[in-house]
Design a protein around this motif. Structure first.
Motif, PDB file in Angstrom:
ATOM      1  N   ARG A 145      38.000  34.871  52.092  1.00 24.11           N
ATOM      2  CA  ARG A 145      38.134  36.296  51.820  1.00 24.11           C
ATOM      3  C   ARG A 145      38.939  36.567  50.548  1.00 24.11           C
ATOM      4  N   ASP A 146      40.031  35.816  50.339  1.00 25.65           N
ATOM      5  CA  ASP A 146      40.850  36.101  49.166  1.00 25.65           C
ATOM      6  C   ASP A 146      40.072  35.840  47.878  1.00 25.65           C
ATOM      7  N   GLN A 147      39.245  34.790  47.879  1.00 24.63           N
ATOM      8  CA  GLN A 147      38.442  34.511  46.690  1.00 24.63           C
ATOM      9  C   GLN A 147      37.337  35.553  46.515  1.00 24.63           C
ATOM     10  N   ALA A 148      36.742  35.994  47.626  1.00 18.65           N
ATOM     11  CA  ALA A 148      35.708  37.019  47.549  1.00 18.65           C
ATOM     12  C   ALA A 148      36.283  38.317  46.986  1.00 18.65           C
ATOM     13  N   GLU A 149      37.469  38.693  47.476  1.00 22.52           N
ATOM     14  CA  GLU A 149      38.093  39.921  47.003  1.00 22.52           C
ATOM     15  C   GLU A 149      38.494  39.806  45.533  1.00 22.52           C
ATOM     16  N   ALA A 150      38.931  38.616  45.121  1.00 21.06           N
ATOM     17  CA  ALA A 150      39.286  38.414  43.715  1.00 21.06           C
ATOM     18  C   ALA A 150      38.067  38.585  42.820  1.00 21.06           C
ATOM     19  N   ARG A 151      36.924  38.094  43.279  1.00 20.80           N
ATOM     20  CA  ARG A 151      35.707  38.234  42.482  1.00 20.80           C
ATOM     21  C   ARG A 151      35.240  39.684  42.451  1.00 20.80           C
ATOM     22  N   MET A 152      35.339  40.367  43.583  1.00 23.64           N
ATOM     23  CA  MET A 152      34.978  41.784  43.591  1.00 23.64           C
ATOM     24  C   MET A 152      35.848  42.583  42.626  1.00 23.64           C
ATOM     25  N   ALA A 153      37.120  42.212  42.542  1.00 23.45           N
ATOM     26  CA  ALA A 153      38.051  42.943  41.681  1.00 23.45           C
ATOM     27  C   ALA A 153      37.696  42.837  40.208  1.00 23.45           C
ATOM     28  N   THR A 154      36.935  41.809  39.836  1.00 25.05           N
ATOM     29  CA  THR A 154      36.541  41.655  38.433  1.00 25.05           C
ATOM     30  C   THR A 154      35.262  42.417  38.111  1.00 25.05           C
ATOM     31  N   GLN A 155      34.609  42.977  39.130  1.00 23.06           N
ATOM     32  CA  GLN A 155      33.330  43.644  38.933  1.00 23.06           C
ATOM     33  C   GLN A 155      33.489  45.162  38.948  1.00 23.06           C
ATOM     34  N   ALA A 156      32.492  45.842  38.408  1.00 20.68           N
ATOM     35  CA  ALA A 156      32.468  47.300  38.443  1.00 20.68           C
ATOM     36  C   ALA A 156      32.417  47.786  39.886  1.00 20.68           C
ATOM     37  N   ASP A 157      32.876  49.021  40.112  1.00 13.15           N
ATOM     38  CA  ASP A 157      32.808  49.572  41.457  1.00 13.15           C
ATOM     39  C   ASP A 157      31.458  50.267  41.677  1.00 13.15           C
ATOM     40  N   ASP A 158      31.245  50.722  42.905  1.00 17.72           N
ATOM     41  CA  ASP A 158      29.957  51.328  43.245  1.00 17.72           C
ATOM     42  C   ASP A 158      29.658  52.543  42.375  1.00 17.72           C
ATOM     43  N   ALA A 159      30.670  53.357  42.096  1.00 21.23           N
ATOM     44  CA  ALA A 159      30.447  54.572  41.312  1.00 21.23           C
ATOM     45  C   ALA A 159      29.955  54.234  39.908  1.00 21.23           C
ATOM     46  N   ALA A 160      30.532  53.199  39.298  1.00 20.89           N
ATOM     47  CA  ALA A 160      30.120  52.815  37.954  1.00 20.89           C
ATOM     48  C   ALA A 160      28.687  52.293  37.944  1.00 20.89           C
ATOM     49  N   ARG A 161      28.315  51.547  38.990  1.00 20.30           N
ATOM     50  CA  ARG A 161      26.943  51.047  39.043  1.00 20.30           C
ATOM     51  C   ARG A 161      25.955  52.186  39.283  1.00 20.30           C
ATOM     52  N   ARG A 162      26.318  53.115  40.161  1.00 15.23           N
ATOM     53  CA  ARG A 162      25.422  54.247  40.415  1.00 15.23           C
ATOM     54  C   ARG A 162      25.205  55.083  39.157  1.00 15.23           C
ATOM     55  N   ALA A 163      26.211  55.140  38.307  1.00 13.63           N
ATOM     56  CA  ALA A 163      26.125  55.974  37.108  1.00 13.63           C
ATOM     57  C   ALA A 163      25.041  55.501  36.141  1.00 13.63           C
ATOM     58  N   VAL A 164      24.689  54.233  36.199  1.00 11.08           N
ATOM     59  CA  VAL A 164      23.657  53.720  35.287  1.00 11.08           C
ATOM     60  C   VAL A 164      22.327  53.460  36.006  1.00 11.08           C
TER      61      VAL A 164
END
Length: 203
Positions: A145-164
């Protein structure tokens, strides 16, 4: 078409389904592996930058060891990206330049939003799933989980993806539901292609 989504969203399942329909898929993750394959200049540069600890006994890249470094240290991640991104861009351009008449080309790229590439596609498709479900999927693949959360933290959030996004695919259910959405998308893509240049068939 640019295809993206956060880690664990199910983007790979969408990509595979589109390939089954006949899409030409250019997989950014696969290219990222190819440019640091054993014997490549990319792997030599990574080993020089991060030391022999990121290499396996057989000389290949130890992705787990490298991941622990770069996902915990933004400066290290930028250093890695400085090595691999130009190599990936060059290979991607080569793949896109291959003549495939009437092909529907899908660029499967996790960091489409983060790289500001949304304007470069005729269509951007985003795959979504709730954060907790994504974490559960990643845990089932053996990613702590800690590694998964670390990788998520480097990615755009849902709002940013929806915007494009031009199209959103909801992967909060099972594969049957996801495939139904992908099949409908494919039908619309084929209709748009067959309508000819200059048309804007609705999706």
């Amino acid at each position: 078409m640019g295809l993206t989504g956060g880690i664990g969203s199910g983007k790979s399942a969408v990509s595979a389904r589109l390939a089954e329909h006949g899409a030409v898929v250019v997989d950014a993750d696969k290219l990222a592996r190819d440019v640091v394959a054993p014997g490549t200049p990319g792997l030599a540069a990574v080993a020089e930058a991060f030391g022999p600890g990121v290499l396996l006994p057989d000389g290949g890249l130890d992705r787990a060891a490298l991941g622990q470094i770069v996902f915990a240290d933004p400066a290290a991640r930028r250093r890695l990206e400085g090595i691999t991104h130009p190599l990936i861009r060059d290979e991607t351009a080569r793949r896109f330049a291959a003549p495939v008449p009437d092909a529907i080309v899908v660029h499967d790229i996790p960091l489409l939003v983060e790289a500001g590439m949304g304007e470069g596609y005729d269509l951007v498709v985003v795959v979504e799933a709730p954060r907790q479900l994504r974490l559960e999927r990643l845990a089932s693949r053996g990613l702590p989980r800690d590694q998964a959360e670390a990788r998520m933290a480097t990615q755009a959030d849902d709002a940013a993806r929806r915007a494009v996004a031009d199209v959103l695919l909801d992967n909060s259910g099972d594969l049957t539901g996801l495939y139904a959405q992908v099949d409908a998308l494919w039908h619309d893509l084929v209709a748009r292609r067959d309508a000819g240049p200059g048309t804007d068939a609705p999706l």
